[in-house]
Scaffold this motif. Structure first.
Motif, mmCIF file in Angstrom:
data_model
loop_
_atom_site.group_PDB
_atom_site.id
_atom_site.type_symbol
_atom_site.label_atom_id
_atom_site.label_comp_id
_atom_site.label_asym_id
_atom_site.label_seq_id
_atom_site.Cartn_x
_atom_site.Cartn_y
_atom_site.Cartn_z
ATOM 1 N N UNK B 398 0.819 -1.385 0.102
ATOM 2 C CA UNK B 398 -0.285 -0.335 0.005
ATOM 3 C C UNK B 398 0.942 0.978 0.199
ATOM 4 N N UNK B 399 2.160 1.078 0.298
ATOM 5 C CA UNK B 399 3.016 2.185 0.217
ATOM 6 C C UNK B 399 2.819 3.144 -0.966
ATOM 7 N N UNK B 400 3.083 2.439 -1.810
ATOM 8 C CA UNK B 400 3.123 3.175 -3.635
ATOM 9 C C UNK B 400 2.665 4.215 -3.491
ATOM 10 N N UNK B 401 0.520 3.977 -3.085
ATOM 11 C CA UNK B 401 0.035 5.147 -3.833
ATOM 12 C C UNK B 401 0.397 6.114 -2.155
ATOM 13 N N UNK B 402 0.579 6.318 -1.026
ATOM 14 C CA UNK B 402 1.255 6.970 -0.390
ATOM 15 C C UNK B 402 1.375 6.688 0.855
ATOM 16 N N UNK B 403 2.929 6.484 1.162
ATOM 17 C CA UNK B 403 3.964 5.443 2.044
ATOM 18 C C UNK B 403 2.615 5.623 3.276
ATOM 19 N N UNK B 404 1.988 6.704 3.963
ATOM 20 C CA UNK B 404 1.443 7.277 5.284
ATOM 21 C C UNK B 404 0.267 6.215 5.233
ATOM 22 N N UNK B 405 -0.332 5.720 3.404
ATOM 23 C CA UNK B 405 -1.589 5.029 3.792
ATOM 24 C C UNK B 405 -0.495 3.505 4.568
ATOM 25 N N UNK B 406 0.664 2.992 3.787
ATOM 26 C CA UNK B 406 1.118 1.704 3.970
ATOM 27 C C UNK B 406 1.744 1.869 5.406
ATOM 28 N N UNK B 407 2.223 3.313 5.973
ATOM 29 C CA UNK B 407 2.248 2.403 7.686
ATOM 30 C C UNK B 407 0.788 2.390 7.997
ATOM 31 N N UNK B 408 -0.459 2.665 7.784
ATOM 32 C CA UNK B 408 -1.352 2.941 8.713
ATOM 33 C C UNK B 408 -2.003 1.251 8.310
ATOM 34 N N UNK B 409 -1.845 0.914 7.560
ATOM 35 C CA UNK B 409 -2.403 -0.677 7.023
ATOM 36 C C UNK B 409 -1.255 -1.347 7.549
ATOM 37 N N UNK B 410 -0.239 -1.325 8.039
ATOM 38 C CA UNK B 410 0.856 -2.085 8.604
ATOM 39 C C UNK B 410 -0.312 -2.130 10.037
ATOM 40 N N UNK B 411 0.005 -1.270 10.418
ATOM 41 C CA UNK B 411 -0.857 -1.021 12.133
ATOM 42 C C UNK B 411 -2.282 -1.922 11.984
ATOM 43 N N UNK B 412 -2.787 -1.735 11.224
ATOM 44 C CA UNK B 412 -3.996 -2.117 11.218
ATOM 45 C C UNK B 412 -3.781 -3.704 10.688
ATOM 46 N N UNK B 413 -3.243 -3.440 9.771
ATOM 47 C CA UNK B 413 -4.229 -5.345 9.714
ATOM 48 C C UNK B 413 -2.942 -6.434 10.930
ATOM 49 N N UNK B 414 -1.665 -5.800 10.927
ATOM 50 C CA UNK B 414 -0.633 -6.184 11.548
ATOM 51 C C UNK B 414 -1.640 -6.912 13.287
ATOM 52 N N UNK B 415 -2.415 -5.718 13.397
ATOM 53 C CA UNK B 415 -3.080 -6.021 14.416
ATOM 54 C C UNK B 415 -4.190 -6.721 14.867
ATOM 55 N N UNK B 416 -4.768 -6.761 13.626
ATOM 56 C CA UNK B 416 -6.055 -7.466 13.149
ATOM 57 C C UNK B 416 -5.715 -8.893 13.060
#
Ligand SMILES: Nc1ncnc2c1ncn2[C@@H]1O[C@H](COP(=O)(O)OP(=O)(O)OP(=O)(O)O)[C@@H](O)[C@H]1O
Ligand SMILES: [Mg+2]
Lengths: 259, 684
Positions: B398-416
Motif C-alpha cells: 500500500x505504500x506505493x500510493x502513499x507511504x502514510x497509507x502503507x504505514x496505516x495499513x501496516x498497523x491495522x493489518x498486523x493488529x487484526x
C-alpha cells in the motif's frame, strides 16, 4: 443446631433472601469428594464464620463460589441472581469479592496501585487519577496501610500483604466479601483491630464470610458460624452454640491442627 | 483415485504419525514431569539426525550400533546435562523465563549445527534399504494380497511404525507400573507434595529430560531418511508437528497424543496425496504446494479453539520485576538523549556501520513490541518478526500510493492478524499462546510470505515515509527518523504503563486469578495487549524495512522471530531502553563478525548464549548493569530492606495449599517443621 435446613435467619433484613446463597455445592478432585452438597447462607450486615479442620474444603468452597473452581453440582446465588455459570469476573462485577489464603497480591505494584487497580476495575473509569484516589485513600486509611502505600507489596510481610488484599477487595465496593484466613500472620493486637474492622464494615451493609483458624476472632465477630468437615457442613449456629457443640470439638480434636 | 493410492497414503500417514508420536511423547514426558516445555526438542532430534549421518555415512559405522549409541547413551546424557545446567533452576519460575531458556537452547543448537555441518547434500539411507515386503501380500493376510493392496511397505516404514507402538506401550508401563514413573506423573501437579512424600522430584525431572532427549533423538533418526537431503531447519521444525499432536492430549495424555500424532500424520499425507487431484490436470496451484508443511500449524490452531477454558493461574512465588517505571520527565529525557545520540552516530559512523546500526535500531523497534506484552503482561510471543513481516509487506503493498497509507495499513493489518492469532489461545495458559505464535511464525514462513502475491521469491522495494522538508532518502536522515520513532513509541508505551491499562497488565501478570476476582476479563485484557503488541511490531517492520530499502520473504524465518525474543531478554524485557539495547547488541555482534572473520559464528550463537544466561533476571542486562554499578558506587545491596523480616515459616503458612511452588528455603523450613528428615532416616 444441626440446622442446615433451618430457615435462613434473614427475616430481620429488608432483603427477601440472604445476600449469598450456596446450595448443594459439590466439588470433586479426581476421586476425592472435596465438597459434598454444601448449603450455606450469608446475610447482609453480618459476619458469618466458616470453620473446620485443615483440608475440610473451606478454600475449595471459596473457589467454587467465586468461579475459580468448577463444581459438579450446586448453585451460587448472589442477591437473588444465580451466578453458577458465570465467569469469575462477572461474579465480581455483581458484587462478590474475596481474599486468598495463599497470597495473590500484585507483588510488583505498590500498595496503593494494588488497591487502585481494583478501584479502576470497579468504576470502569480508565484513568481519572483524582477519582481513583478519592476511593483509594480512605480505604488505605481504614485498613491501616496508608503509611506504607508506596511500598512494593512483594517486600511486605505476609500479614500486611493480607491487609492489602482486604483493601483491594473493599475497593470493588462488594456486597459479599469472602475472607480466607485474614488474620494469619498478624499479631494479637492487629488481629483484634481486624475484628473491629470486620464488624464495622458488616454493619454498613456488607455480607462477610470469614474462614479463620483463630477461634477467638471467629467467636468475637461472627453472628453465625458454619462448621465444615470432610466437605460436609456438620453444624451451624451462633458462636456460643458452636463452642459447646461436642461434634465440633470432636472434629477439631480428631483432625488436630497441631499447633 | 483408487484403493491402492488410499492404502499407500494411509501407510505413509501412519509411518509419519509414528514419528510424530515418538517426538511428541518425549515432549509430553518432559513437560508433564517438570512443567517446562522444551522448545529445543526438535533441535535435539536434528542434532541426533546429523550425528547419525556423521557416524554412519561419513565414518561408516554400522547403523544399529550408531542408533543405540545415540539413543541410549549420547542423547540421554545430553538431556541430563541440560536438565542439570539449565532446567533445574527453573522450576517454579515464570513462563517467560522458562520459555526463553529452551528457546535460547533451540536457537543455540541450530547455530552450532550450522557451524559444524556446513550446507551440503547429506543423504541418510533407510534401515534395510534393499529389503521390503508387500503389505497384505506376505504373511499378513493370507490370500488377501490382490494387487489392490499391492502397496510396497518398506521395512523402514514397518519398523518406524512398530517403534512408535513400542514406545507407546513402553511409556505406558514406565509411567504407570514403576515407582519412578509414578513419581514423574505426580511431580508436575504437586511438586511440594511429592517432596513431602519422600520421593525426589529432582531425580524424576532428570530422568524425564534424559528420556525426552532420547525420544527426540530417536524421532530425528527415524525422520532423517525421509528427506532427500538433511536440513537443519526442516528437522528442527519437527517440534511444531510434535506439539500439534501433543496438544490434542493437552500436553499430558499419552494416548491422546498418540491419537493426535496419527491424525496429523494421516492429514499431512492425505493432503500431499490428494491435493493435486482436486485440481484439473493435477495442476496444483503454487500457493498450495506448501500446504502440507503448514498443516501442523493449522491443526494446532483448530485444536486450541476446541480446548476448554483453563483454570486461572494464581501467582508464582518467584518474585516479579521491580523496575521503577520511568516518569514522563525521564522518558522524555531518554527520548531526547536517544535522538541526540543518533545525530552523533550519523556524523561519525562509516556507511557500513551506519547500515548495521540502522538495522539494529529497526530491529529494536520490533523488539520494543514485546515490552507491553512480555515485559508488562508476562505473555510471550515467539512470532514478533512474522508480524513485522506483515507490516513490511503492507508497506510494499500500500505504500506505493502513499507511504502514510502503507504505514496505516501496516498497523491495522498486523493488529487484526494479531487478534486472530491470539484468539484461540487466550482462554488457555500462556504457554499455548507462545505455541500458537511459533506455529504462526512457521505458517507465515513456509506458506504465506513466499506467495507470489505477497512477497514472492524476489526482493521487493519498500517505500519510505516522506516528511516535508526532510530528505528521507538519505540513510542518515532516515536513521535519525527511526530514533525519533523509537523515542515516541517508548514514551507512548511508558505513558500507557503509568495509566490504568498498564497497571492492569502488571496485575494480570502477577496474579490472573486475583484479577478475575476483582472483575477483570483476563481474556479481553490479553487480547488487547496482544493486538497492541502485534501492531507495534507491524509498525516497526514497516519502518525497519524502509531503512533496508528492500524486503525478501526469506528474512522472516521462525528462528529470526525467536531471536527477537532473545534480544528482548538480553536488553531487558521490562524496560523501554531494553529493546534498544537488544537491537544494538545484535548490530554490534554483526559488526564484530564482519570485522573479524574468525568470529563469523557470533550472530548465530551469541544471542542464544547471552539470552539463556540472562533469562533468570527478568530485568535484563540494563538492570543488571545498573544494579552492579549501584552496588559498586553506593556500596550496598539494592534489595536488602524488608527482606530480613521474612520468616520462611510464616510465608509457608500462607503458601502451603496444593499447587504452591515452594522455594528451597521454604521446603527446608517445611521439612524442619514436619521433621521429615527424622522420619525418612528412621524408615530406612
Ligand atoms: N487442586 C486440587 N487438586 C486436588 N485436590 C485438592 C485441590 N485443592 C484442594 N484439594 C483437596 O481438597 C481438600 C480440601 O482442601 P482445601 O484447601 O479446600 O481445605 P481447607 O479447608 O481450605 O484447608 P486449610 O485449613 O488447610 O486451608 C483437601 O483434601 C485438599 O487436599
Ligand atoms: Mg484453606
Amino acid at each position: 443446631m444441626e440446622a442446615v435446613d433451618e430457615a435462613p435467619g434473614a427475616a430481620l433484613d429488608e432483603a427477601p433472601g440472604a445476600a449469598l446463597e450456596v446450595e448443594g455445592v459439590t466439588v470433586s478432585f479426581g476421586g476425592l469428594l472435596a465438597l459434598d452438597e454444601v448449603n450455606l447462607d450469608v446475610d447482609a450486615r453480618s459476619v458469618t464464620g466458616l470453620i473446620g479442620p485443615n483440608g475440610a474444603g473451606k478454600t475449595t468452597l471459596f473457589n467454587a463460589i467465586c468461579g475459580l473452581q468448577s463444581m459438579r453440582r450446586g448453585s451460587v446465588t448472589l442477591d437473588g441472581k444465580n451466578l453458577s455459570r458465570s465467569a469469575p469476573h462477572v461474579r465480581a462485577r455483581r458484587g462478590l469479592a474475596r481474599t486468598f489464603q495463599r497470597l495473590e497480591v500484585f507483588g510488583s505494584l505498590s500498595v496503593r496501585d494494588n488497591v487502585r487497580v481494583a478501584a479502576e476495575l470497579h468504576n470502569r473509569f480508565s484513568d481519572v487519577t483524582g477519582e481513583a484516589d478519592a476511593t483509594v485513600e480512605p480505604i488505605l486509611e481504614r485498613v491501616g496501610i496508608a503509611d506504607i502505600a508506596d511500598e512494593y507489596v512483594d517486600s511486605l510481610p505476609t500479614g500486611i500483604a493480607r491487609l492489602v488484599e482486604l483493601a483491594r477487595a473493599l475497593a470493588t465496593e462488594p456486597k459479599v466479601l469472602l475472607l480466607d484466613e485474614p488474620s494469619s500472620g498478624l499479631d494479637p493486637s492487629e488481629t483484634s483491630e481486624m475484628g473491629n474492622l470486620l464488624t464495622e464494615i458488616s454493619s454498613e451493609g456488607l455480607a462477610v464470610l470469614l474462614v479463620e483458624h483463630d477461634v477467638g476472632l471467629v467467636m468475637s465477630t461472627c453472628q453465625r458460624v458454619y462448621v465444615l468437615e470432610f466437605g460436609r457442613i456438620i453444624a451451624c449456629g451462633t458462636s456460643e452454640e458452636i463452642r459447646g457443640n461436642e461434634q465440633v470439638q470432636a472434629a477439631y480434636l480428631g483432625a488436630g491442627r497441631g499447633d | 483415485m483408487n484403493v491402492h493410492d488410499f492404502v499407500e497414503f494411509t501407510v505413509f500417514g501412519l509411518t509419519a504419525g509414528g514419528i510424530f508420536f515418538v517426538s511428541a511423547s518425549g515432549l509430553v514426558v518432559t513437560y508433564a514431569t517438570t512443567g517446562v516445555f522444551n522448545f529445543a526438542h526438535g533441535a535435539i532430534g536434528m542434532m541426533a539426525a546429523f550425528l547419525y549421518w556423521q557416524l554412519t555415512v561419513e565414518s561408516g559405522w554400522p547403523a544399529l550400533l550408531v542408533v543405540v549409541l545415540i539413543v541410549v547413551v549420547i542423547a540421554p546424557l545430553f538431556g541430563l546435562l541440560i536438565e542439570r545446567l539449565l532446567i533445574r533452576g527453573l522450576y517454579g519460575a515464570s513462563l517467560a523465563t522458562t520459555l526463553v531458556v529452551t528457546v535460547g537452547l533451540l536457537v543455540g543448537l541450530i547455530g552450532i549445527a550450522g557451524e559444524i555441518w556446513e550446507p551440503q547434500r547429506r543423504v541418510v539411507s533407510p534401515f534395510f534399504k534393499d529389503g521390503g515386503f508387500e503389505l497384505f501380500g506376505i504373511g499378513f493376510f493370507q490370500g488377501g494380497g490382490s494387487d489392490l493392496f499391492g502397496v510396497p511397505v518398506t521395512w523402514h516404514r514397518a519398523i518406524t511404525f512398530f517403534i512408535a507402538v513400542a514406545v507407546a506401550v513402553g511409556l505406558r508401563i514406565l509411567l504407570y507400573n514403576t515407582r519412578i514413573g509414578t513419581t514423574m506423573r505426580a511431580t508436575v501437579d504437586d511438586r511440594d507434595l511429592v517432596a513431602l512424600n519422600g520421593a525426589r522430584p529432582a531425580w524424576a525431572g532428570a530422568a524425564a529430560w534424559a528420556l525426552g532427549a532420547s525420544l527426540a533423538a530417536l524421532a530425528g533418526i527415524l525422520l532423517a531418511s525421509a528427506f532427500s537431503s538433511l536440513d537443519i531447519i526442516v528437522i528442527t521444525l519437527l517440534v511444531v508437528d510434535a506439539y500439534a499432536a501433543a496438544v490434542v492430549g493437552r500436553l499430558r495424555s499419552l494416548p491422546m497424543t498418540f491419537l493426535g500424532a496419527m491424525i496429523l500424520g494421516l492429514l499431512v499425507n492425505y493432503t500431499v496425496g490428494y491435493l493435486p487431484f482436486a485440481f484439473a490436470d493435477d495442476r496444483l496451484p503454487r500457493y498450495l504446494q506448501a500446504l502440507p508443511s503448514a498443516i501442523p500449524a493449522i491443526m494446532l490452531f483448530v485444536v486450541l479453539l476446541l480446548l476448554p477454558q483453563a483454570r486461572l493461574r494464581g501467582s508464582r512465588l518467584i518474585s516479579a520485576s521491580k523496575v521503577k517505571v520511568a516518569s514522563l520527565r525521564s522518558s522524555l529525557l531518554g527520548g531526547v538523549l536517544l535522538v541526540a545520540a543518533a545525530l552523533l552516530v550519523v556524523q561519525f559512523a562509516s556507511t557500513d556501520n551506519l547500515f548495521e546500526l540502522g538495522k539494529g535500531l529497526g530491529l529494536a523497534l520490533v523488539v520494543l513490541s514485546l515490552l507491553p506484552l512480555t515485559g508488562y503482561a508476562g505473555q510471550v510471543s515467539l512470532g514478533q518478526l512474522a508480524f513485522a513481516g506483515v507490516g513490511a509487506w503492507a508497506m510494499v503493498e500500500f505504500g506505493d500510493t502513499s507511504p502514510w497509507l502503507g504505514l496505516l495499513m501496516a498497523v491495522a493489518i498486523t493488529a487484526a492478524v494479531g487478534a486472530i492469532v491470539s484468539l484461540p489461545a487466550l482462554r488457555l495458559d500462556g504457554l499455548y499462546l507462545a505455541l500458537m505464535t511459533l506455529a504462526f511464525a512457521v505458517f507465515m514462513e513456509v506458506l504465506i510470505f513466499r506467495l507470489e502475491s505477497i512477497l514472492g521469491p524476489d526482493s521487493n522495494l519498500v517505500p519510505r515515509l516522506d516528511l516535508p522538508g526532510l530528505n528521507m532518502d538519505s540513510q542518515g536522515t532516515y536513521f535519525v527518523f527511526m530514533a525519533v520513532v523509537y523515542a515516541l513509541l517508548a514514551i507512548g508505551i511508558l505513558a500507557m504503563r503509568r495509566a490504568a491499562f498498564g497497571r492492569r497488565l502488571i496485575a494480570m501478570r502477577d496474579s490472573p486469578a486475583a484479577c478475575a476476582t476483582l472483575g477483570m476479563s483476563t481474556n479481553r485484557t490479553k487480547l488487547l495487549v496482544f493486538t497492541m503488541s502485534a501492531a507495534i511490531a507491524g509498525l516497526g517492520g514497516a519502518v525497519y524495512w524502509g531503512f533496508q530499502g528492500t524486503v525478501t520473504a526469506v528474512e522472516f524465518t521462525m528462528v529470526a522471530s525467536l531471536v527477537v525474543l532473545l534480544l528482548a531478554v538480553i536488553g531487558g524485557v521490562s524496560t523501554a531502553s531494553g529493546a534498544l539495547l537488544g537491537g544494538l547488541f545484535f548490530a554490534i555482534v554483526t559488526i564484530i563478525s564482519q570485522e573479524i572473520p574468525e568470529l563469523d559464528w557470533l550472530p548465530a550463537i551469541a544471542p542464544a548464549v547471552v539470552g539463556i544466561s540472562l533469562a533468570r533476571n527478568p530485568d535484563g542486562a540494563v538492570a543488571e548493569i545498573a544494579a552492579r554499578l549501584r552496588d559498586q558506587f553506593l556500596g550496598r545491596r539494592t534489595k536488602a530492606d524488608g527482606d530480613g523480616e521474612h520468616d520462611p515459616l510464616t510465608d509457608l503458612d500462607a503458601t502451603l495449599p496444593l499447587g504452591a511452588d515452594l522455594t528451597p528455603v521454604q521446603i527446608e523450613a517445611l521439612d524442619r517443621e514436619l521433621a521429615i528428615e527424622e522420619v525418612s532416616v528412621g524408615s530406612r
